[in-house]
Design a protein around this motif. Structure first.
Motif, PDB file in Angstrom:
ATOM      1  N   CYS A 279      95.758  93.203   0.512  1.00 32.54           N
ATOM      2  CA  CYS A 279      96.672  94.336   0.316  1.00 32.54           C
ATOM      3  C   CYS A 279      97.192  94.876   1.643  1.00 32.54           C
ATOM      4  O   CYS A 279      98.336  95.343   1.732  1.00 32.54           O
ATOM      5  CB  CYS A 279      95.974  95.454  -0.445  1.00 32.54           C
ATOM      6  SG  CYS A 279      95.632  95.096  -2.182  1.00 32.54           S
ATOM      7  N   GLN A 280      96.347  94.823   2.668  1.00 38.67           N
ATOM      8  CA  GLN A 280      96.721  95.360   3.977  1.00 38.67           C
ATOM      9  C   GLN A 280      97.313  94.290   4.903  1.00 38.67           C
ATOM     10  O   GLN A 280      97.492  94.533   6.091  1.00 38.67           O
ATOM     11  CB  GLN A 280      95.488  96.008   4.615  1.00 38.67           C
ATOM     12  CG  GLN A 280      94.997  97.218   3.827  1.00 38.67           C
ATOM     13  CD  GLN A 280      93.705  97.813   4.361  1.00 38.67           C
ATOM     14  OE1 GLN A 280      92.927  97.121   5.045  1.00 38.67           O
ATOM     15  NE2 GLN A 280      93.453  99.073   4.065  1.00 38.67           N
ATOM     16  N   LYS A 281      97.580  93.107   4.329  1.00 37.96           N
ATOM     17  CA  LYS A 281      98.220  92.003   5.054  1.00 37.96           C
ATOM     18  C   LYS A 281      97.360  91.487   6.201  1.00 37.96           C
ATOM     19  O   LYS A 281      97.877  91.010   7.220  1.00 37.96           O
ATOM     20  CB  LYS A 281      99.604  92.420   5.588  1.00 37.96           C
ATOM     21  CG  LYS A 281     100.523  93.054   4.552  1.00 37.96           C
ATOM     22  CD  LYS A 281     100.846  92.119   3.406  1.00 37.96           C
ATOM     23  CE  LYS A 281     101.796  92.759   2.405  1.00 37.96           C
ATOM     24  NZ  LYS A 281     102.026  91.917   1.217  1.00 37.96           N
ATOM     25  N   HIS A 282      96.057  91.571   6.076  1.00 36.56           N
ATOM     26  CA  HIS A 282      95.135  91.072   7.098  1.00 36.56           C
ATOM     27  C   HIS A 282      94.599  89.712   6.640  1.00 36.56           C
ATOM     28  O   HIS A 282      93.511  89.614   6.082  1.00 36.56           O
ATOM     29  CB  HIS A 282      93.988  92.057   7.326  1.00 36.56           C
ATOM     30  CG  HIS A 282      94.432  93.383   7.834  1.00 36.56           C
ATOM     31  ND1 HIS A 282      93.681  94.542   7.693  1.00 36.56           N
ATOM     32  CD2 HIS A 282      95.566  93.755   8.497  1.00 36.56           C
ATOM     33  CE1 HIS A 282      94.327  95.550   8.232  1.00 36.56           C
ATOM     34  NE2 HIS A 282      95.474  95.097   8.735  1.00 36.56           N
ATOM     35  N   LYS A 283      95.380  88.681   6.878  1.00 35.77           N
ATOM     36  CA  LYS A 283      95.051  87.352   6.353  1.00 35.77           C
ATOM     37  C   LYS A 283      93.735  86.819   6.902  1.00 35.77           C
ATOM     38  O   LYS A 283      92.909  86.284   6.151  1.00 35.77           O
ATOM     39  CB  LYS A 283      96.190  86.368   6.667  1.00 35.77           C
ATOM     40  CG  LYS A 283      95.976  84.993   6.048  1.00 35.77           C
ATOM     41  CD  LYS A 283      97.198  84.108   6.251  1.00 35.77           C
ATOM     42  CE  LYS A 283      96.998  82.745   5.587  1.00 35.77           C
ATOM     43  NZ  LYS A 283      98.206  81.889   5.746  1.00 35.77           N
ATOM     44  N   LEU A 284      93.509  86.953   8.205  1.00 37.55           N
ATOM     45  CA  LEU A 284      92.287  86.416   8.806  1.00 37.55           C
ATOM     46  C   LEU A 284      91.036  87.084   8.239  1.00 37.55           C
ATOM     47  O   LEU A 284      90.028  86.436   7.973  1.00 37.55           O
ATOM     48  CB  LEU A 284      92.330  86.568  10.329  1.00 37.55           C
ATOM     49  CG  LEU A 284      93.314  85.651  11.067  1.00 37.55           C
ATOM     50  CD1 LEU A 284      93.275  85.939  12.569  1.00 37.55           C
ATOM     51  CD2 LEU A 284      92.979  84.179  10.807  1.00 37.55           C
ATOM     52  N   GLU A 285      91.120  88.406   8.044  1.00 37.21           N
ATOM     53  CA  GLU A 285      89.982  89.130   7.459  1.00 37.21           C
ATOM     54  C   GLU A 285      89.717  88.663   6.031  1.00 37.21           C
ATOM     55  O   GLU A 285      88.566  88.491   5.618  1.00 37.21           O
ATOM     56  CB  GLU A 285      90.257  90.637   7.479  1.00 37.21           C
ATOM     57  CG  GLU A 285      89.221  91.491   6.766  1.00 37.21           C
ATOM     58  CD  GLU A 285      87.823  91.385   7.355  1.00 37.21           C
ATOM     59  OE1 GLU A 285      86.859  91.644   6.613  1.00 37.21           O
ATOM     60  OE2 GLU A 285      87.690  91.032   8.551  1.00 37.21           O
ATOM     61  N   ALA A 286      90.792  88.443   5.275  1.00 30.91           N
ATOM     62  CA  ALA A 286      90.632  87.939   3.902  1.00 30.91           C
ATOM     63  C   ALA A 286      89.948  86.580   3.903  1.00 30.91           C
ATOM     64  O   ALA A 286      89.026  86.320   3.118  1.00 30.91           O
ATOM     65  CB  ALA A 286      91.991  87.856   3.211  1.00 30.91           C
ATOM     66  N   LEU A 287      90.366  85.703   4.811  1.00 31.21           N
ATOM     67  CA  LEU A 287      89.785  84.362   4.888  1.00 31.21           C
ATOM     68  C   LEU A 287      88.320  84.410   5.333  1.00 31.21           C
ATOM     69  O   LEU A 287      87.512  83.576   4.897  1.00 31.21           O
ATOM     70  CB  LEU A 287      90.608  83.485   5.832  1.00 31.21           C
ATOM     71  CG  LEU A 287      92.030  83.155   5.338  1.00 31.21           C
ATOM     72  CD1 LEU A 287      92.802  82.396   6.414  1.00 31.21           C
ATOM     73  CD2 LEU A 287      91.981  82.331   4.045  1.00 31.21           C
ATOM     74  N   GLU A 288      87.976  85.374   6.174  1.00 32.15           N
ATOM     75  CA  GLU A 288      86.571  85.530   6.586  1.00 32.15           C
ATOM     76  C   GLU A 288      85.696  85.892   5.386  1.00 32.15           C
ATOM     77  O   GLU A 288      84.590  85.365   5.218  1.00 32.15           O
ATOM     78  CB  GLU A 288      86.452  86.618   7.661  1.00 32.15           C
ATOM     79  CG  GLU A 288      86.949  86.171   9.035  1.00 32.15           C
ATOM     80  CD  GLU A 288      86.875  87.305  10.055  1.00 32.15           C
ATOM     81  OE1 GLU A 288      86.269  88.364   9.721  1.00 32.15           O
ATOM     82  OE2 GLU A 288      87.412  87.144  11.160  1.00 32.15           O
ATOM     83  N   GLN A 289      86.183  86.781   4.535  1.00 32.47           N
ATOM     84  CA  GLN A 289      85.433  87.177   3.337  1.00 32.47           C
ATOM     85  C   GLN A 289      85.306  86.003   2.371  1.00 32.47           C
ATOM     86  O   GLN A 289      84.254  85.788   1.749  1.00 32.47           O
ATOM     87  CB  GLN A 289      86.111  88.359   2.641  1.00 32.47           C
ATOM     88  CG  GLN A 289      86.219  89.614   3.486  1.00 32.47           C
ATOM     89  CD  GLN A 289      84.866  90.167   3.899  1.00 32.47           C
ATOM     90  OE1 GLN A 289      83.976  90.344   3.080  1.00 32.47           O
ATOM     91  NE2 GLN A 289      84.696  90.438   5.195  1.00 32.47           N
ATOM     92  N   ILE A 290      86.371  85.220   2.278  1.00 29.21           N
ATOM     93  CA  ILE A 290      86.353  84.034   1.414  1.00 29.21           C
ATOM     94  C   ILE A 290      85.343  83.020   1.931  1.00 29.21           C
ATOM     95  O   ILE A 290      84.607  82.387   1.153  1.00 29.21           O
ATOM     96  CB  ILE A 290      87.770  83.421   1.322  1.00 29.21           C
ATOM     97  CG1 ILE A 290      88.698  84.374   0.556  1.00 29.21           C
ATOM     98  CG2 ILE A 290      87.727  82.057   0.642  1.00 29.21           C
ATOM     99  CD1 ILE A 290      90.165  84.005   0.625  1.00 29.21           C
ATOM    100  N   SER A 291      85.279  82.872   3.261  1.00 31.79           N
ATOM    101  CA  SER A 291      84.310  81.953   3.871  1.00 31.79           C
ATOM    102  C   SER A 291      82.876  82.372   3.538  1.00 31.79           C
ATOM    103  O   SER A 291      82.010  81.522   3.267  1.00 31.79           O
ATOM    104  CB  SER A 291      84.512  81.909   5.387  1.00 31.79           C
ATOM    105  OG  SER A 291      83.536  81.105   6.000  1.00 31.79           O
ATOM    106  N   LEU A 292      82.621  83.680   3.543  1.00 33.53           N
ATOM    107  CA  LEU A 292      81.288  84.182   3.195  1.00 33.53           C
ATOM    108  C   LEU A 292      80.959  83.867   1.734  1.00 33.53           C
ATOM    109  O   LEU A 292      79.817  83.545   1.404  1.00 33.53           O
ATOM    110  CB  LEU A 292      81.207  85.681   3.450  1.00 33.53           C
ATOM    111  CG  LEU A 292      81.216  86.113   4.926  1.00 33.53           C
ATOM    112  CD1 LEU A 292      81.323  87.636   5.040  1.00 33.53           C
ATOM    113  CD2 LEU A 292      79.950  85.622   5.630  1.00 33.53           C
TER     114      LEU A 292
END
Length: 274
Positions: free
Chosen positions: A240-253
């Motif tokens: 939602c906040q357009k933070h793609k890298l942070e989203a991918l980090e959560q997905i990696s977890l």
């Protein structure tokens, strides 16, 4: 609930309660007598009150009522509740075939319709057909019910995709009110509903509203120790906040803890929104 009156009678006598003890502040003693003798049925809300007065949860009561066996319906409902959305087509199709064997049960009939719809959504023009299949579950039936059962709520959560923004939010408001008023102990049911509400906000590009809902879920998810859902919430906030890298980090977890289906679904959300 099947065998409701007979089970009430058996449990009451086992607990050495009189009909007056059970009826107190709810009914006349004669009403309990009629319920126990299957001469009278009552509302689902009053059934829940009687079950609670006997010191049981609805699931425990159903288990006893079914002769201390898990009913076929309960098994099917459990499988439906634990489906990973429309990801695993084999599971959906297997459950559909088993549901088709059950006759004369409105809940299973509705689930059968939903499963057929889930198998359609990814096909050409299938989404529209899926919407047409499931919308009558709300408009012709559940919208007229004041008190939803837990099964009703589970079913409604699974068909929110089929409605316009306003209708979906009206349904969610009814669900939340029912949970707060009748099932406040079912916190997981409420988290699932709020997660779905956030997805609807995201789909309609109302990202600030989605973030507000998702942030409100964090304390509840932590208290329930549902850390996989907490990672999902964090990933969606990042989207939602357009933070793609942070989203991918959560997905990696999520991948590291073995929640592969959730991870794959979120990767698709990253592609769709970012």
């Amino acid at each position: 609930m099947s065998n409701f009156g007979k089970t009430i009678h058996s449990l009451r006598t086992t607990r050495k309660m009189t009909q007056q003890d059970l009826a107190q502040d709810l009914f006349d003693r004669s009403t309990i007598s009629k319920i126990e003798n299957t001469e009278l049925s009552t509302t689902y809300e009053n059934e829940l009150k009687l079950i609670k007065r006997l010191g049981l949860t609805p699931n425990e009561f159903e288990y006893i009522s079914n002769g201390y066996h898990i009913s076929t319906k309960s098994q099917l409902l459990h499988r439906f509740l634990n489906l990973d959305g429309s990801i695993d087509k084999d599971k959906i199709n297997s459950l559909l075939q088993d549901c088709l064997l059950v006759k004369n049960d409105d809940d299973i009939k509705r689930i059968t319709i939903i499963l057929k719809a889930l198998l359609l959504v990814d096909k050409p023009k299938g989404f529209t057909h899926a919407q047409e299949l499931v919308q009558p579950i709300w408009f012709n039936s559940l919208c007229n019910i004041e008190i939803f059962t837990v099964t009703d709520i589970t079913i409604l959560n699974s068909i929110l995709f089929a409605f316009d923004y306003q209708t979906a939010n009206e349904i969610i408001a009814r669900i939340i009110a029912n949970i707060d008023n009748h099932y406040p102990f079912m916190r997981t049911l409420k988290t699932n509903t709020l997660i779905n509400q956030a997805i609807i906000q995201m789909t309609h590009h109302k990202f600030k509203l989605a973030v507000t809902i998702l942030n409100s879920l964090k304390p509840l998810l932590k208290s329930l120790r549902q850390y996989d859902k907490l990672l999902v919430v964090n990933a969606r906030i990042a989207i939602c906040q357009k933070h793609k890298l942070e989203a991918l980090e959560q997905i990696s977890l999520l991948e590291k803890i073995g929640a592969q289906n959730l991870a794959e679904s979120l990767k698709q959300e990253v592609e769709d929104f970012l």
